[in-house]
Design an enzyme around this catalytic site. Structure first.
Site, PDB file in Angstrom:
ATOM      1  N   ASN A   1       5.919  -1.089  -0.922  1.00  0.00           N
ATOM      2  CA  ASN A   1       6.849  -2.447  -0.673  1.00  0.00           C
ATOM      3  C   ASN A   1       8.194  -1.838  -0.544  1.00  0.00           C
ATOM      4  O   ASN A   1       8.688  -0.841  -0.987  1.00  0.00           O
ATOM      5  CB  ASN A   1       7.022  -3.374  -1.840  1.00  0.00           C
TER       6      ASN A   1
ATOM      7  N   ARG B   1      -0.493  -4.701  -0.580  1.00  0.00           N
ATOM      8  CA  ARG B   1      -0.604  -3.335  -0.562  1.00  0.00           C
ATOM      9  C   ARG B   1      -2.015  -2.959  -1.034  1.00  0.00           C
ATOM     10  O   ARG B   1      -2.560  -2.061  -0.411  1.00  0.00           O
ATOM     11  CB  ARG B   1       0.310  -2.615  -1.679  1.00  0.00           C
TER      12      ARG B   1
END
Length: 94
Positions: free
Chosen positions: A40, A22
């Site tokens: 996520n 990320r």
């Protein structure tokens, strides 16, 4: 999607959680001037939405197939996001 702008949603599969995916995505997308988000998913995938210059989106999609060091990307599935999903600067969603 407006003229001169491309928006995509991607689902990235493989070993993509717990490897900084990320944060890496946020840095790359911001450097490319893209709007959107990354998060996520509970099933182990990463979901991202990218919007911006078509060449920058294409570059980001190519980068997503590689991912950061430690990632093992098995698939990048591209779909079209809802128009209201892409606003503001790129961000990480929790």
């Amino acid at each position: 999607m407006t003229a001169g702008r491309r928006s995509v949603r991607v689902l990235i599969e493989g070993r993509v959680q717990g490897v900084g995916y990320r944060a890496w995505t946020e840095r790359r997308a911001t450097a490319l001037g893209l709007a959107g988000s990354v998060r996520n998913l509970s099933d182990g995938r990463v979901e991202a939405v990218f919007s911006g210059d078509p060449a920058a989106v294409d570059a980001m999609l190519a980068a997503c197939a590689e991912g950061p060091r430690g990632a093992l990307v098995r698939a990048v599935v591209v779909t079209v996001p809802d128009p209201d999903e892409v606003t503001g600067p790129f961000r990480i969603l929790r």
